[in-house]
Design a protein around this motif. Structure first.
Motif, short mmCIF file in Angstrom:
data_model
loop_
_atom_site.label_atom_id
_atom_site.label_comp_id
_atom_site.label_asym_id
_atom_site.label_seq_id
_atom_site.Cartn_x
_atom_site.Cartn_y
_atom_site.Cartn_z
N CYS A 146 1.03 -1.17 0.00
CA CYS A 146 0.00 0.04 0.00
C CYS A 146 0.96 1.30 0.00
O CYS A 146 0.85 2.26 -0.62
CB CYS A 146 -0.88 -0.02 1.28
SG CYS A 146 -2.51 -0.31 1.02
N GLN A 147 1.90 1.05 0.72
CA GLN A 147 2.83 2.21 0.95
C GLN A 147 3.52 2.44 -0.28
O GLN A 147 3.74 3.73 -1.00
CB GLN A 147 4.03 2.22 1.99
CG GLN A 147 3.51 2.11 3.44
CD GLN A 147 2.60 3.09 3.89
OE1 GLN A 147 2.76 4.33 3.41
NE2 GLN A 147 1.64 2.86 4.65
N LYS B 297 1.05 4.12 -3.10
CA LYS B 297 0.89 5.41 -2.86
C LYS B 297 1.95 6.36 -3.52
O LYS B 297 1.84 7.41 -3.64
CB LYS B 297 0.61 5.98 -1.23
CG LYS B 297 -0.70 5.59 -0.87
CD LYS B 297 -0.70 5.25 0.75
CE LYS B 297 -1.98 4.78 1.32
NZ LYS B 297 -1.91 4.62 2.89
N GLN C 36 2.29 9.43 -6.39
CA GLN C 36 2.86 10.51 -6.23
C GLN C 36 3.88 10.87 -7.38
O GLN C 36 3.95 11.90 -7.84
CB GLN C 36 3.68 10.44 -4.73
CG GLN C 36 3.76 11.82 -4.19
CD GLN C 36 4.65 11.65 -2.76
OE1 GLN C 36 4.15 10.83 -1.83
NE2 GLN C 36 5.93 12.28 -2.53
N SER D 167 1.07 2.15 -9.63
CA SER D 167 0.08 2.26 -8.40
C SER D 167 -0.74 1.20 -8.33
O SER D 167 -1.11 0.59 -7.28
CB SER D 167 -0.32 3.62 -8.55
OG SER D 167 -1.04 3.84 -7.24
#
Length: 295
Positions: A66-67, A70, A74, A81
């Motif tokens: 998940c990190q 994200k 960005q 993603s």
């Protein structure tokens, strides 16, 4: 390296990745490669996620993916993603079904935004499978469906998701899956005074999916639905199905079109119904005669 060793290494990678992210937010990030640090952090989170997977720590793996997802967003890397959100969803499936659904929904939003509708549909089907599995477990312990309200996987949100999946499944020609869902939701709603009106729509859609596969199956299904849910017999949907079956049996394309036209003049056909009805009509006209028309 044993599981404990893999976990330790994964935790160190997570800490390093966090440092990179913080460094990218520093005052001079624009001058000294903020994006480079984000890319490095992304790679570290992914490596950590794979280490956690090997150690069978599914929640930690899901969180790490998940990190990474994200950070890919960005960096304006939508495809990466979405892929990371799917990886997160697949890891969470083994430990936290609600988080798995959240991650897969995040991936679906990205794929839909990119116009990748087929892959979005496939992930909707995965979500439905999670709902089905979880609801079976919940219903073993809770007899009353009203008691499911407030649960993360309550019956109304599950039904809403399942129906969306059934529609996608039928469009992707996975008719058996669509039939199972429409019959399941139809059976669940036909005894509910507030929802039983909708049951006829679900049985109608299930019968259309049967019809595309096999005319005899559709006839048998129609008899079954009328027996299960007598109110279905007087519905316009049931009457239309009987006319369509008759026209199909006689290979009468004009009678088929006329029946659809009459139904459409009172209840407008949506895109899904139009698609399914055209697929059936093509089997009357024979292969390779174009898309045909219903009106």
């Amino acid at each position: 390296m044993d599981s404990a060793g893999k976990e330790r290494e994964a935790v160190q990678l997570m800490a390093e990745a966090e440092k990179r992210v913080k460094a990218s937010h520093s005052f001079l990030r624009g001058l000294f490669g903020g994006n480079t640090r984000i890319e490095e952090a992304c790679e570290m989170y992914t490596r950590a996620a794979n280490m956690f997977k090997m150690a069978k720590n599914w929640s930690a793996a899901g969180n790490a993916f998940c990190q990474a997802a994200k950070l890919h967003m960005q960096l304006q890397s939508k495809h990466d993603s979405a892929t990371s959100f799917v990886d997160a969803g697949n890891a969470y499936k083994k430990a936290d079904p609600q988080e798995a659904i959240n991650c897969l929904n995040a991936a679906i939003d990205i794929y839909t935004d990119m116009g990748r509708f087929t892959i979005a549909a496939k992930h909707h089907i995965t979500i439905a499978e999670i709902y089905e599995t979880e609801l079976v477990d919940i219903e073993k312990d809770i007899v009353s469906s009203t008691s499911l309200r407030g649960s993360p996987l309550d019956s109304s949100s599950a039904n809403k998701c399942l129906l969306k999946v059934a529609a996608y499944a039928a469009q992707l020609e996975q008719y058996q899956k669509a039939i199972e869902i429409y019959e399941q939701v139809g059976t669940n709603t036909m005894d509910n005074p507030l929802l039983k009106y909708s049951a006829k729509d679900y049985f109608f859609k299930a019968a259309l999916c049967h019809f595309i596969v096999d005319e005899l199956n559709a006839k048998l299904a129609l008899e079954k639905y009328e027996e299960m849910f007598p109110a279905f017999t007087d519905s316009r949907e049931c009457k239309l199905l009987k006319k369509l079956l008759e026209a199909h049996e006689e290979q009468n394309s004009e009678a088929y079109t006329e029946a659809v036209k009459e139904f459409d003049s009172i209840s407008r056909l949506d895109q899904w119904l139009t698609t399914m009805l055209l697929r059936i009509k093509k089997s009357i006209q024979g292969d390779g005669e174009g898309d045909g028309d219903l009106k």
